[in-house]
Motif scaffolding. Structure first.
Motif, PDB file in Angstrom:
ATOM      1  N   SER A  71     -14.407  12.399  20.500  1.00  0.00           N
ATOM      2  CA  SER A  71     -14.081  12.941  21.817  1.00  0.00           C
ATOM      3  C   SER A  71     -12.572  13.066  21.929  1.00  0.00           C
ATOM      4  N   GLY A  72     -12.123  13.752  22.960  1.00  0.00           N
ATOM      5  CA  GLY A  72     -10.695  13.851  23.216  1.00  0.00           C
ATOM      6  C   GLY A  72     -10.063  15.182  22.850  1.00  0.00           C
ATOM      7  N   GLY A  73     -10.829  16.063  22.226  1.00  0.00           N
ATOM      8  CA  GLY A  73     -10.271  17.360  21.890  1.00  0.00           C
ATOM      9  C   GLY A  73     -10.083  18.219  23.124  1.00  0.00           C
ATOM     10  N   GLY A  74      -9.442  19.366  22.917  1.00  0.00           N
ATOM     11  CA  GLY A  74      -9.231  20.276  24.026  1.00  0.00           C
ATOM     12  C   GLY A  74      -8.167  21.294  23.719  1.00  0.00           C
ATOM     13  N   LEU A  75      -7.723  21.966  24.767  1.00  0.00           N
ATOM     14  CA  LEU A  75      -6.687  22.991  24.662  1.00  0.00           C
ATOM     15  C   LEU A  75      -5.373  22.414  25.161  1.00  0.00           C
ATOM     16  N   VAL A  76      -4.331  22.563  24.369  1.00  0.00           N
ATOM     17  CA  VAL A  76      -3.025  22.031  24.736  1.00  0.00           C
ATOM     18  C   VAL A  76      -1.953  22.998  24.274  1.00  0.00           C
ATOM     19  N   GLN A  77      -0.843  23.028  24.991  1.00  0.00           N
ATOM     20  CA  GLN A  77       0.273  23.875  24.581  1.00  0.00           C
ATOM     21  C   GLN A  77       1.038  23.232  23.441  1.00  0.00           C
ATOM     22  N   ALA A  78       1.701  24.057  22.665  1.00  0.00           N
ATOM     23  CA  ALA A  78       2.537  23.553  21.581  1.00  0.00           C
ATOM     24  C   ALA A  78       3.545  22.544  22.135  1.00  0.00           C
ATOM     25  N   GLY A  79       3.703  21.459  21.406  1.00  0.00           N
ATOM     26  CA  GLY A  79       4.587  20.391  21.846  1.00  0.00           C
ATOM     27  C   GLY A  79       3.876  19.303  22.619  1.00  0.00           C
ATOM     28  N   LYS A  92     -14.631  10.214   9.789  1.00  0.00           N
ATOM     29  CA  LYS A  92     -15.497   9.792   8.703  1.00  0.00           C
ATOM     30  C   LYS A  92     -15.346   8.305   8.477  1.00  0.00           C
ATOM     31  N   HIS A  93     -16.471   7.645   8.288  1.00  0.00           N
ATOM     32  CA  HIS A  93     -16.487   6.242   7.885  1.00  0.00           C
ATOM     33  C   HIS A  93     -17.113   6.158   6.502  1.00  0.00           C
ATOM     34  N   THR A  94     -16.615   5.237   5.712  1.00  0.00           N
ATOM     35  CA  THR A  94     -17.105   5.066   4.348  1.00  0.00           C
ATOM     36  C   THR A  94     -17.550   3.628   4.140  1.00  0.00           C
ATOM     37  N   ARG A  95     -18.737   3.473   3.545  1.00  0.00           N
ATOM     38  CA  ARG A  95     -19.229   2.153   3.162  1.00  0.00           C
ATOM     39  C   ARG A  95     -19.820   2.292   1.765  1.00  0.00           C
ATOM     40  N   GLY A  96     -19.110   1.755   0.797  1.00  0.00           N
ATOM     41  CA  GLY A  96     -19.548   1.922  -0.581  1.00  0.00           C
ATOM     42  C   GLY A  96     -19.553   3.403  -0.933  1.00  0.00           C
ATOM     43  N   TRP A  97     -20.705   3.874  -1.402  1.00  0.00           N
ATOM     44  CA  TRP A  97     -20.834   5.286  -1.761  1.00  0.00           C
ATOM     45  C   TRP A  97     -21.271   6.146  -0.582  1.00  0.00           C
ATOM     46  N   ASP A  98     -21.554   5.519   0.527  1.00  0.00           N
ATOM     47  CA  ASP A  98     -22.065   6.249   1.684  1.00  0.00           C
ATOM     48  C   ASP A  98     -20.937   6.754   2.569  1.00  0.00           C
ATOM     49  N   GLU A  99     -21.118   7.948   3.059  1.00  0.00           N
ATOM     50  CA  GLU A  99     -20.161   8.545   3.993  1.00  0.00           C
ATOM     51  C   GLU A  99     -20.893   8.949   5.268  1.00  0.00           C
ATOM     52  N   TYR A 100     -20.247   8.722   6.382  1.00  0.00           N
ATOM     53  CA  TYR A 100     -20.816   9.075   7.674  1.00  0.00           C
ATOM     54  C   TYR A 100     -19.798   9.941   8.421  1.00  0.00           C
ATOM     55  N   TRP A 101     -20.297  11.044   8.962  1.00  0.00           N
ATOM     56  CA  TRP A 101     -19.432  11.991   9.654  1.00  0.00           C
ATOM     57  C   TRP A 101     -19.860  12.160  11.105  1.00  0.00           C
ATOM     58  N   GLY A 102     -18.882  12.404  11.946  1.00  0.00           N
ATOM     59  CA  GLY A 102     -19.175  12.780  13.313  1.00  0.00           C
ATOM     60  C   GLY A 102     -19.420  14.280  13.405  1.00  0.00           C
ATOM     61  N   GLN A 103     -19.695  14.740  14.610  1.00  0.00           N
ATOM     62  CA  GLN A 103     -20.032  16.146  14.817  1.00  0.00           C
ATOM     63  C   GLN A 103     -18.801  17.021  14.996  1.00  0.00           C
ATOM     64  N   GLY A 104     -17.655  16.404  15.196  1.00  0.00           N
ATOM     65  CA  GLY A 104     -16.411  17.141  15.330  1.00  0.00           C
ATOM     66  C   GLY A 104     -16.026  17.408  16.772  1.00  0.00           C
ATOM     67  N   THR A 105     -14.728  17.551  16.980  1.00  0.00           N
ATOM     68  CA  THR A 105     -14.200  17.905  18.290  1.00  0.00           C
ATOM     69  C   THR A 105     -13.118  18.961  18.102  1.00  0.00           C
ATOM     70  N   GLN A 106     -13.159  19.996  18.921  1.00  0.00           N
ATOM     71  CA  GLN A 106     -12.243  21.126  18.761  1.00  0.00           C
ATOM     72  C   GLN A 106     -10.887  20.802  19.375  1.00  0.00           C
ATOM     73  N   VAL A 107      -9.846  21.068  18.608  1.00  0.00           N
ATOM     74  CA  VAL A 107      -8.472  20.987  19.105  1.00  0.00           C
ATOM     75  C   VAL A 107      -7.853  22.370  18.973  1.00  0.00           C
ATOM     76  N   THR A 108      -7.366  22.893  20.074  1.00  0.00           N
ATOM     77  CA  THR A 108      -6.731  24.205  20.072  1.00  0.00           C
ATOM     78  C   THR A 108      -5.336  24.074  20.661  1.00  0.00           C
ATOM     79  N   VAL A 109      -4.348  24.506  19.893  1.00  0.00           N
ATOM     80  CA  VAL A 109      -2.958  24.417  20.323  1.00  0.00           C
ATOM     81  C   VAL A 109      -2.434  25.839  20.520  1.00  0.00           C
ATOM     82  N   SER A 110      -2.046  26.147  21.734  1.00  0.00           N
ATOM     83  CA  SER A 110      -1.547  27.483  22.037  1.00  0.00           C
ATOM     84  C   SER A 110      -0.032  27.526  21.887  1.00  0.00           C
ATOM     85  N   SER A 111       0.452  28.691  21.486  1.00  0.00           N
ATOM     86  CA  SER A 111       1.901  28.843  21.273  1.00  0.00           C
ATOM     87  C   SER A 111       2.613  29.271  22.538  1.00  0.00           C
TER      88      SER A 111
END
Length: 115
Positions: free
Chosen positions: A7-15, A96-115
């Protein structure tokens, strides 16, 4: 199994700044390492930052000095503080979390930075 929710993604201006969170649930014992990755349209997924169980951190050259990875073990939460954001930071960010040979991924959150 480990379930990860970003969580925490979103649209933000450069800087500007954003703080991403990755909450873990399920079998969170013996996690070796955690990391943040990102994937921009048409590009391969790349490592942004990682942290080991011992607390050692690594960063991609492109984000050094701007991003900080941290974790709250009590809350089973991984964070990515992103400052001085640039348009080229625009991507879907995954944890991503790693335990031994196993990897676990989240679904992702979009970050968009406008110029």
């Amino acid at each position: 199994q480990v379930q990860l929710v970003e969580s925490g993604g979103g649209l933000v201006q450069a800087g500007g700044s954003l703080r991403l969170s990755c909450a873990a649930s399920g079998s969170t014992f013996n996690i070796n390492g955690m990391g943040w990755y990102r994937q921009a349209p048409g590009k391969q997924r790349e490592l942004v930052a990682s942290i080991t169980r011992g607390g050692s951190t690594t960063y991609a050259d492109s984000v050094k000095g701007r991003f900080t990875i941290s974790r709250d073990n009590a809350q089973n939460t991984l964070y990515l503080q992103m400052n001085s954001l640039k348009p080229e930071d625009t991507a879907v960010y995954y944890c991503k979390h790693t335990r031994g040979w196993d990897e676990y991924w989240g679904q992702g959150t979009q970050v968009t930075v406008s110029s």
